[in-house]
Design an enzyme around this catalytic site. Sequence first.
Site, short mmCIF file in Angstrom:
data_model
loop_
_atom_site.label_atom_id
_atom_site.label_comp_id
_atom_site.label_asym_id
_atom_site.label_seq_id
_atom_site.Cartn_x
_atom_site.Cartn_y
_atom_site.Cartn_z
N MET A 1 1.40 -1.12 -0.05
CA MET A 1 -0.40 -0.28 -0.10
C MET A 1 0.82 1.39 0.07
SD MET A 1 -2.56 -1.19 2.02
CE MET A 1 -3.61 0.47 1.89
N HIS A 2 0.54 2.47 -0.48
CA HIS A 2 0.91 3.90 -0.01
C HIS A 2 1.37 3.97 -1.42
CE1 HIS A 2 -1.34 3.07 3.41
NE2 HIS A 2 -0.09 1.83 3.97
N ASP B 1 -2.30 -4.73 0.76
CA ASP B 1 -2.42 -6.08 0.90
C ASP B 1 -2.99 -6.57 2.08
OD1 ASP B 1 -1.02 -4.03 2.90
OD2 ASP B 1 0.68 -4.76 2.51
#
Length: 488
Positions: free
Chosen positions: A78-79, A237
């Site tokens: 992520m991110h 995830d």
Amino acid sequence: MLYIGVDLGTSAVKLLLMSADGKIENVVSKEYPLFFPHPGWSEQNPQDWWSAVVEGLKELTAACDKSQIAGISFGGQMHGLVILDEEDEVIRPAILWNDGRTTKETDYLNQVIGKDKLSKYTANIAFAGFTAPKVLWVKENEPDNFARIHKIMLPKDYIAYKLSGTFCTDVSDASGMLLFDVENKCWSEEMMEICGVKREQLAGIYESAQVVGTLTPEVAKELSLPETVKVIAGAGDNAAAAVGTGTVGDGMCNISLGTSGTIFISSKQFGVDNNNGLHAFAHADGYYHLMGCMLSAASCNKWWMDDIIGDSDYAKEQAKITKLGENNVYFLPYLMGERSPLNDPYARGTFIGLTMDTTRADMTQAVLEGVAFAIRDSLEVARSLGINIERSKICGGGAKSPLWRKMIANVLNIKIDRIESEEGPGYGGAMLAAVGCGEYASVEEAAAKLVKIIDTIEPEPELAAKYEEKYRKFAKIYPTVKELFPQL
């Protein structure tokens, strides 16, 4: 029919082929490099992801009947910030979730814009790992690159774009960008303005099990797969892993005892705690979830065993622990600072309560109990929002310890379930693909049919009562010593 789950991790992509009944037919893993161009920076080349995915998909499907492959979906790190120009070329390497360059931007968002406003706009506050601070960093430090941005996307969404040609993201992954209005599942106008981002630079938003398109003719030809293979949006995830463990629906919970630790709680109602102690994100099941992340979980035990007492026989050391609920030694497991629910980078690991008769086993026990108590801290935040948790799945390396599972069941006073498959985000991705292709009517139905519990630990009333008293004492330690940590 067959379904593919793509787990786009930080060190490798793991691809999984699943049959309609949930059986794993094949698993392939392909590594790619990670770059640290400056201290605290962490980057990858999206082209490396794509090359690994293409190579992995060819290997994954080499021996199967390709006409049976119906859909492909994702769980992804992520991110991370991926930016493309108007020619769809990657402008600069992706800035990853574990990149620490955005302290200034994070402070600006939390202190100048203000945590209350951020929480109102996005249901979350800023962390260095989130995407919006990275956008601000590029704007400030690489203005030429910022001016070229045509598309802003997350790591797994780059793969979905390359496969299908659809500029898309899903609600769970978008929730970790700090550009997304989680409650209303749309982009935040206020955050776009704060970051200097236009709506057309952001992807179309999909639920995790929604079909975003099919394979492009070029990709289908290269992979020797039918053009009819559906591409499903997928999830971040943690949300994908939650699907893979059956943590969907209302009041379901999963605890992960990995290097770091997470407690993931699914809820059909949107909720944010007053201190933003937990992340409040949209979930891959169409509803919402709360997530607490502790930075050191099983790594606390590894540090204690490997680096301090120098004994790699974890089971032998734990066998010496016999008096549960009676230990007067406490351990704060904040070896790398702490995220949830403290949000305190200065917090440090601390033993307290040592006496002349303290034994090595007491200290080992304190380390294990300290992690369990810290997980309980996050659970208490969820309970304060009216979420009732009666049981939790457990996974990760630390969950292999029967003693630790027993401690957690009694410290949290809930049932703890172990499941058959621990394939994580890849399995969740394949399940989302099956839902998207109509194999199952909903994510909840897929989870109910495919996720199997193999063992349950029940809390023991007498022991749970002892741990209740111990937890109340543990909960007083951090507030008492908190002011010391920045001085250390």
